[in-house]
Every structure is written in C-alpha cells, then in structure tokens.
Design an enzyme around this catalytic site. Structure first.
Site, short mmCIF file in Angstrom:
data_model
loop_
_atom_site.label_atom_id
_atom_site.label_comp_id
_atom_site.label_asym_id
_atom_site.label_seq_id
_atom_site.Cartn_x
_atom_site.Cartn_y
_atom_site.Cartn_z
N ASN A 1 0.71 -1.07 -0.16
CA ASN A 1 0.16 -0.14 0.04
C ASN A 1 1.02 1.31 0.01
OD1 ASN A 1 -1.61 2.08 0.47
ND2 ASN A 1 -2.40 1.34 2.59
N HIS B 1 -9.69 0.80 5.03
CA HIS B 1 -8.49 1.08 5.62
C HIS B 1 -8.52 1.82 6.81
CE1 HIS B 1 -4.28 2.38 6.35
NE2 HIS B 1 -3.82 1.43 5.75
N GLU C 1 -6.90 4.44 7.76
CA GLU C 1 -6.71 5.96 7.40
C GLU C 1 -7.80 6.34 6.94
OE1 GLU C 1 -2.93 5.51 5.66
OE2 GLU C 1 -2.16 4.93 7.46
N GLY D 1 2.25 2.11 10.75
CA GLY D 1 3.41 3.30 10.57
C GLY D 1 3.99 3.82 11.89
N LYS E 1 0.06 4.43 -0.16
CA LYS E 1 -0.56 5.42 0.42
C LYS E 1 -0.14 6.32 -0.57
CE LYS E 1 -0.17 3.12 4.80
NZ LYS E 1 -0.10 3.27 6.16
N SER F 1 3.38 -2.07 10.36
CA SER F 1 4.67 -2.20 10.39
C SER F 1 5.28 -3.65 10.26
CB SER F 1 5.18 -1.80 11.93
OG SER F 1 4.85 -0.58 12.12
N GLU G 1 -5.28 -5.17 10.50
CA GLU G 1 -4.22 -4.26 10.76
C GLU G 1 -4.67 -3.49 11.98
OE1 GLU G 1 -2.24 -3.05 6.95
OE2 GLU G 1 -4.05 -1.60 7.06
#
Ligand code: PGA
Length: 251
Positions: free
Chosen positions: A9, A96, A98, A174, A11, A214, A168
């Site tokens: 991904n 996701h 985010e 991150g 991003k 991560s 996730e």
C-alpha cells in the site's frame, strides 16, 4: 494450504517518475526470484496506468487504494470502479484505518464500497483492526466483529471467496510497533471463526487473511509462519524495492 498474498500500500507516496523507478526495480528484482506468493502493488491513482504498463510481463498485480460506490456522477474528487478497472486494477483496498479515521468512512460506507467493488468484478482487500484504546479496554473483539459483520452485509458466499481480509491493528500502522506473531494469530483465528459463522467453514478455511502494521523484512518471516497469517499488507516497507522484495522472499 492457502497461498500467501503480499500487497504493498503506497499510500500518498511516489509521483510518476518515482513510480517508474520503483516498479522497474521491483519487477527486475522479482524476475530473478522464484516468487512463492501473489504480489500486489497499490500505487496512488495518478500512477496506476503507468504501473499497469510496467508490470505487464511480471508476476505483479495491481490494486487501487480506494474507490467510490457510485458508478458515475457529480462526486468531485472521486474515482469509480470502471475507472480503476480501465487502468488495469484487479484489487482495491477498502476500509483502511486511514480512510476510517482521517476521512470518516464508517462501516455502512465501507459495505457499499465492498458491494460495488464485487459487482464490478474487483477483489476487495477489506481492512479491519482495533485502536490501542479499544484493545486496552477489552473491546477489541467487539470492534472487529462489528467491522466484519457490518462491512460484509449482503455479501454472498460466492462473493466472499473473492475478498481478502487484512487485519491491521491501528496502533501498529506506521508506528514501528508490530503486533507479536501470537497477538496477530489470535485475531486472525477470531476473524476466521466469524467468517465461518456467516459463510461456512469451507469459505473461512480458504479465506486469505493478511496482517498489516509495521511489517518489515526482519519481522515478516515470523509473522508469515503463523498458521492463520496468509500474507501481509505492507505500508512503509513497500516504498523501496529492496525491502519489499525481502518481504516477498521471506514467504
Ligand atoms: P505500515 O502500513 O506498514 O507502514 O505500518 C501498513 C498499512 O497501513 O497498510
């Protein structure tokens, strides 16, 4: 044995020149390897068409990072399933964290997107995961159950077979903090049980459940060795050909 699926991904990283460089390096590196898993890259929209041409003769498949649930219309800034399919996407990341937290997407919106993707013959990579607060206050399983059941409303058994689920944990994305292989395995088993209750045991047994948060070359092998971890959704470490290739090789 379920096949493993490693997805990157990107991003909001990589312009067109950077895309050319990364995809060329990656496909060269993978052409020298015996790749034992499926590999998907999800660049930003502006790079999809270029990436699609560059991966033509490689094992790499293409996905988008999002889409809108309507076919067309007055939705400034949005992109439809036919648009992403027309530039070569087979997959689309949906739900996701985010998108959920920064852009306010709720389970109902994510469900509409999943149904639209399936109706358009795209394969969703459907992300779920708890925040640190939710884990620490003991409601992790309730949150994941809600995300899974609400996100998959009115999805048929046949359609479920086209979906990849990505677990996730939000606190691991991150942050450099990875869930331990045992922590991830526990939630993957829980997700498989939920899928089994809704869609039956055979669908659950065949379901690909990726771990994301991560994932790096030095922790990938241990995570991917767990029984119920069938791949990885990689953010930061997919932005360099070397680290993404190392993760793919760890399968
Ligand atoms: P990360 O991102 O690997 O940088 O933690 C994973 C993701 O958000 O999919």
């Amino acid at each position: 044995m379920r096949r493993k699926v490693i997805a990157g991904n990107w991003k909001m990283h990589k312009d067109l020149n950077e895309t050319q460089s990364l995809v060329t390096k990656l496909s060269n590196a993978l052409s020298k390897e015996e790749v034992k898993c499926d590999v998907i890259i999800c660049p930003p929209y502006t790079s999809l068409s270029e990436a699609s041409s560059l991966i033509k003769d490689s094992v790499i498949k293409l996905g988008a990072q999002n889409m809108h649930f309507e076919e067309k219309g007055a939705f400034t800034g949005e992109v439809s399933t036919s648009m992403i399919k027309s530039v070569g996407c087979e997959y689309v990341i949906l739900g996701h964290s985010e998108r959920r937290t920064v852009f306010g997407e709720n389970d109902e919106v994510i469900n509409k997107k999943i149904k639209k993707a399936l109706a358009s013959n795209l394969k969703p990579i459907f992300c779920v995961g708890e925040t640190l607060g939710e884990r620490e206050s003991g409601i992790m399983k309730d949150v994941i159950k809600r995300q899974v059941t609400d996100g998959l409303q009115q999805v048929s058994k046949g359609e479920m077979e086209k979906i990849i689920v990505a677990y996730e944990p939000v606190w691991a994305i991150g942050t450099g903090k990875t869930a331990s292989p045992e922590q991830a395995q526990e939630v993957h088993v829980f997700i498989r049980e939920l899928i089994s209750e809704i869609f039956g045991n055979d669908t659950a047994e065949n379901l690909i459940i990726q771990y994301g948060g991560s994932v790096k070359p030095d922790n990938a092998h241990e995570l991917l060795s767990q029984n119920d971890i069938d791949g990885a959704l990689v953010g930061g470490a997919c932005l360099e050909a070397d680290s993404f290739t190392a993760i793919i090789k760890s399968v």
